[in-house]
Design a protein around this motif. Sequence first.
Motif, mmCIF file in Angstrom:
data_model
loop_
_atom_site.group_PDB
_atom_site.id
_atom_site.type_symbol
_atom_site.label_atom_id
_atom_site.label_comp_id
_atom_site.label_asym_id
_atom_site.label_seq_id
_atom_site.Cartn_x
_atom_site.Cartn_y
_atom_site.Cartn_z
ATOM 1 N N GLN A 461 -24.340 -5.087 51.897
ATOM 2 C CA GLN A 461 -25.602 -5.207 51.382
ATOM 3 C C GLN A 461 -25.493 -6.471 50.095
ATOM 4 O OE1 GLN A 461 -28.685 -4.287 52.481
ATOM 5 N NE2 GLN A 461 -27.726 -3.080 53.884
ATOM 6 N N LEU A 462 -24.536 -6.422 49.596
ATOM 7 C CA LEU A 462 -24.410 -7.347 48.374
ATOM 8 C C LEU A 462 -23.358 -8.199 48.516
ATOM 9 C CD1 LEU A 462 -24.604 -4.370 45.740
ATOM 10 C CD2 LEU A 462 -26.143 -6.311 46.144
ATOM 11 N N HIS A 463 -23.440 -9.394 49.023
ATOM 12 C CA HIS A 463 -22.380 -10.781 49.103
ATOM 13 C C HIS A 463 -21.957 -11.320 47.878
ATOM 14 C CE1 HIS A 463 -24.401 -11.299 53.184
ATOM 15 N NE2 HIS A 463 -23.774 -10.339 53.138
ATOM 16 N N ILE A 464 -22.625 -10.713 46.628
ATOM 17 C CA ILE A 464 -21.931 -11.062 45.370
ATOM 18 C C ILE A 464 -20.899 -10.419 44.834
ATOM 19 C CG2 ILE A 464 -23.669 -9.476 43.996
ATOM 20 C CD1 ILE A 464 -23.694 -11.903 42.085
ATOM 21 N N VAL A 465 -20.819 -9.096 45.589
ATOM 22 C CA VAL A 465 -19.796 -8.279 45.328
ATOM 23 C C VAL A 465 -18.479 -8.210 45.922
ATOM 24 C CG1 VAL A 465 -19.162 -5.413 45.434
ATOM 25 C CG2 VAL A 465 -21.300 -6.388 44.566
ATOM 26 N N SER A 466 -17.376 -8.220 45.257
ATOM 27 C CA SER A 466 -15.971 -8.722 45.703
ATOM 28 C C SER A 466 -15.343 -7.316 46.283
ATOM 29 C CB SER A 466 -15.044 -9.211 44.791
ATOM 30 O OG SER A 466 -13.772 -9.339 45.246
ATOM 31 N N LEU A 499 -17.770 -17.272 38.228
ATOM 32 C CA LEU A 499 -18.077 -16.979 39.555
ATOM 33 C C LEU A 499 -17.613 -17.602 40.386
ATOM 34 C CD1 LEU A 499 -21.864 -15.302 38.400
ATOM 35 C CD2 LEU A 499 -19.878 -14.220 39.007
ATOM 36 N N SER A 500 -17.670 -17.328 41.583
ATOM 37 C CA SER A 500 -17.102 -18.113 42.664
ATOM 38 C C SER A 500 -18.321 -18.846 43.341
ATOM 39 C CB SER A 500 -16.605 -17.298 44.007
ATOM 40 O OG SER A 500 -17.596 -16.592 44.423
ATOM 41 N N GLU A 501 -18.202 -19.779 44.141
ATOM 42 C CA GLU A 501 -19.461 -20.620 44.614
ATOM 43 C C GLU A 501 -20.339 -19.818 45.140
ATOM 44 O OE1 GLU A 501 -20.235 -24.743 47.229
ATOM 45 O OE2 GLU A 501 -18.025 -23.969 46.778
ATOM 46 N N SER A 502 -19.952 -18.898 45.916
ATOM 47 C CA SER A 502 -20.719 -18.154 46.819
ATOM 48 C C SER A 502 -21.384 -17.118 46.060
ATOM 49 C CB SER A 502 -20.200 -17.086 48.075
ATOM 50 O OG SER A 502 -19.079 -16.455 47.622
ATOM 51 N N ALA A 503 -20.905 -16.384 45.063
ATOM 52 C CA ALA A 503 -21.557 -15.542 43.953
ATOM 53 C C ALA A 503 -22.670 -16.170 43.179
ATOM 54 C CB ALA A 503 -20.679 -14.966 42.965
#
Length: 591
Positions: A461-466, A499-503
């Motif tokens: 659900q959360l693409h910001i989460v690693s 933060l990474s680019e995707s985050a």
Amino acid sequence: MGTWHHWTYDKYYNNCQTVAKAFIELGLEPQHGVCLLGYNSPEWLMSHMAAMMAGGQSVGIYLTSNPDVCQFIAGDCQANIIVVENDYQIHKILTCRHNLPHLKVIINCSADGTKSEQNVMDWKAVMQLGARQSSEKLYERMKLNKPNTCCSVIYTSGTTGTPKGVMISHDNVTWMCNRVIQYTKASMGAEHFVSYLPLSHIASQLIDIYVPLSSAGTVWFAQPDAMKGSLIQTMKEVRPTIFLGVPRVWEKIAEGMQLVANSLTGLKARISSWAKTVGLKGNHNKMAGKGTPFGWGVANYLYFKRIKTALGLDRCHFPMTGAAPISEETLSYFLSVNIVLHEMYGMTETTGPTTISVERAMRYRAAGKEPSGVKLRINNPDVSGQGEVLIFGRHVFMGYLRNPEKTASEFTEDGWLKSGDLGFIDADRYLFITGRLKELIITAGGENIPPVPIENAVKEQLHIVSNAMVVGDQMKYLSCLLTLKTVTDDKSGLPTDQLSESAIVECRLAGSSATTVTEIVQDRGDANVLKLIKKGIDEANKKAIAKPHKIVKWVILEKDFSIAGGELTPTLKLKRPVVMKKHKELIESLY
């Protein structure tokens, strides 16, 4: 990428014999250890094979191991010889050498290796020493190698405590190697492999050493920074035909692909979206024994082939995932681009894969069927058929080195290996793994909850989460520790605040301008990101099978998990006890 250096099998074999003769001359005794502490390289493979030729035991040590762990492993296997990659690694051994009574020599493979230390040799001197020896002693040692003798000791990565030395026999290796070749349909002289995962791990040894040796395959060694970003470039150059990735590797690849897809506009974006829909449906149809949907050929020509070429997987007929559970989201994403990941299930104690999903026996989320020569059963299954997976077969290990009590505790009274994994076997004998016994969370209400499915639901659900780690043992409800995707420092291997680019893309979509973790968690937190995460947790909770399986509280940690930070094993599995200890006060505050 630099210049490739090539070894023929003839040269490889002769070099292994030369090193083996040197090992004997340096004092390697039968059934004593040769520890290997270095990144994947021809020298690693030669030392590994030479140790076995000389009647010793090859013992890999993870590069990230501290001096205390190095001392424990070298002492436990009674190592006579330790082969290290460079000066950085040799200093770990020099600090504990006085506590290793069996150690006779340290070999530094670095060209500028330490010269002044006593009983330290460089690789060139070892080769010269071996070349001067006759082969008589070596042939006598090779006669000592029997199917039921130990050839390799592989230490567990220590996710739950002190590493244990898993004794692997010659028969374990040859039997399992034969099975993997059958599984993957490896062709003689035609296969190409990329060696990048730690060779201290049994899966890497199988795919990088034994299977290539048995199929006359070509092994290409990636650069030491492969896991930090250079792997894709190596894959493009090598174009492997059989490739093993741990789930985190596949997640990183998918993340990069999604960034590219999100940047597409117009017709290219529509083609990408349409092709993925066709790909996902088509591959699910194949698993169900149905035909491919309308448009499959067009999608393959316009999209799938180009994706595979861009990843260096255009001639890969057997991409695999293993060593840890992979999320449904990642698995489905690769199905949508027509890269079917073959899930494999196994453990160090089973010399690698007990099951591998293959085209002729593949079911979504299954780890494969019960194979010929292996027996599986579920111990004390509950009403749903789930219980601990028990394993029986020739691939089961000899036992733990110098630890008969622990060895005995790993087997049932009738000789079946206790895997420690929870799962079930369906009517068609497909194996499904649902969790791990040692990871089970037992709430204050007595509920037994496997955390991995919940954690995967959160990450889907959360693409910001690693990383997501569920806690709540002996508590009234579940909580979750979250880490965000960040940039890793190339030198230290530690996650940075950036933060990474995707985050950052996820932040912008949520209406946040944050570029660092600090901006999100400082003071009362970034309202837009917190709202995004709450929504994701709520969606994940909708998949919960019962109320006790829902996450009640959550918190964002300031740092992501990493190998260098100690929260992840070298194969990127989560060390839950380490995280629990490191964040003890924070976890307590959630209750």
